[in-house]
Design an enzyme around this catalytic site. Structure first.
Site, short mmCIF file in Angstrom:
data_model
loop_
_atom_site.label_atom_id
_atom_site.label_comp_id
_atom_site.label_asym_id
_atom_site.label_seq_id
_atom_site.Cartn_x
_atom_site.Cartn_y
_atom_site.Cartn_z
N THR A 8 -0.42 -7.03 13.19
CA THR A 8 -0.83 -5.63 13.18
C THR A 8 -2.32 -5.56 12.86
O THR A 8 -2.72 -5.78 11.72
CB THR A 8 -0.02 -4.84 12.13
OG1 THR A 8 1.37 -5.05 12.35
CG2 THR A 8 -0.33 -3.36 12.22
N LYS B 234 2.13 0.03 17.37
CA LYS B 234 2.55 -0.65 16.14
C LYS B 234 2.05 0.09 14.91
O LYS B 234 2.80 0.27 13.93
CB LYS B 234 2.02 -2.09 16.17
CG LYS B 234 2.27 -2.89 14.89
CD LYS B 234 3.74 -3.07 14.59
CE LYS B 234 3.93 -4.04 13.42
NZ LYS B 234 5.34 -4.15 13.03
N LYS C 256 -2.34 -1.42 3.90
CA LYS C 256 -3.23 -1.80 5.00
C LYS C 256 -2.89 -1.03 6.27
O LYS C 256 -3.76 -0.48 6.95
CB LYS C 256 -3.13 -3.31 5.23
CG LYS C 256 -4.06 -3.86 6.32
CD LYS C 256 -3.39 -4.06 7.67
CE LYS C 256 -2.33 -5.14 7.63
NZ LYS C 256 -1.78 -5.42 9.00
#
Length: 291
Positions: free
Chosen positions: A93, A169, A238
């Site tokens: 990702t 994603k 994140k």
């Protein structure tokens, strides 16, 4: 097929092992050696540095974030040393901005970039049952489809722009983290009126929310299970940050993501960064003064 595999964390090691079992020649590199040694025992070859892993037909990377990917693939000189025709499956990702930069760098060395982020926890990686979104040149995707079929149960094409797979994603991870927070808050509310956590989870996962996100994380929140992380709070922070950053250029407001960021930031600041993402829901219960 001759494959280089970089990044043997909780997800990558299972994916690489499946490629070995399928009969592919796999050369692996990881920042820590135990994972490399484990794969070597299964038939892989160890790469001395990232550049050696790039000596392949297909390079697969599964690294934690933009910074680590930049250090390992770019700053090391590995990407610059790749041979024309290399196909790179970037399966982590990563930010939209960084995927765009990677696409330009790959073109400059004659390599082809496919963004192929995976959906599923480490148990699905080990079983070869991941869902994989792909964005990149159609001819390159067709070439690596046999590898995708080994690592995943279904490939979801998102067009020829790698960014499309990357933003899918990022957006779905934001939705998953939202679901975990909402589950914890709803469980805090129902518990405060005497509804048992297990009764709540059984109801929602068999009616309104009969989906993997709730079926996996609902029982974990109910059991206050926050160890053995497959997806940590640090990684959740994140990913929510990536969503907020991606929204800015197109002026997309993400107010729920802003709340999630603050809650995750607080958890990480208090030393819970390596706890499982279920801890986000557990924290919602404890904020209400309940255990």
């Amino acid at each position: 097929m001759r494959i280089g595999f970089i990044g043997l964390g909780s997800m990558g090691k299972g994916m690489a092992a499946n490629l070995l079992r399928a009969g592919h020649e796999v050369r692996v590199w990881n920042r820590s050696l135990p994972a490399v040694e484990q794969l070597v025992r299964q038939g892989a070859t160890a790469a001395g540095d990232p550049g050696e892993a790039f000596d392949a037909e297909v390079l697969i990377s599964m690294l934690a974030d933009d910074a680590v990917t930049r250090a390992v693939l770019i700053d090391s000189g590995a990407l610059a040393s790749s041979k024309p025709g290399l196909i790179h499956l970037s399966m982590a990702t990563l930010s939209v901005e960084f995927i765009e930069e990677l696409a330009v760098l790959h073109e400059s060395v004659g390599a082809q970039l496919i963004a192929a982020p995976v959906f599923g926890r480490n148990d699905l990686a080990e079983a070869g049952k991941l869902n994989i979104a792909v964005g990149g040149p159609a001819t390159a995707i067709a070439r690596v489809q046999p590898l995708l079929d080994v690592m995943g149960q279904k490939t979801w094409p998102m067009g020829e722009d790698p960014v499309n797979a990357a933003i899918l994603k990022i957006a779905t991870n934001m939705m998953l983290i939202s679901a975990i927070e909402a589950t914890g808050e709803a469980m805090a509310l129902t518990q405060s009126y005497g509804v048992g956590n297990s009764d709540f989870v059984e109801f929602i996962t068999n009616t309104l929310f009969a989906a993997p996100a709730y079926k996996v994380y609902g029982p974990k929140i109910a059991a206050r299970e926050t160890e053995g992380a497959g997806f940590t709070l640090r990684l959740g922070l994140k990913d929510v940050g990536l969503a907020l950053k991606a929204g800015e250029p197109n002026h997309v407001s993400l107010p729920v993501a802003s709340v999630l960021r603050d809650n995750l930031l607080d958890a990480v600041a208090l030393g819970e960064g390596e706890s499982d993402l279920a801890a986000l829901g557990v924290r919602a219960i404890r904020r209400s003064g309940q255990e």
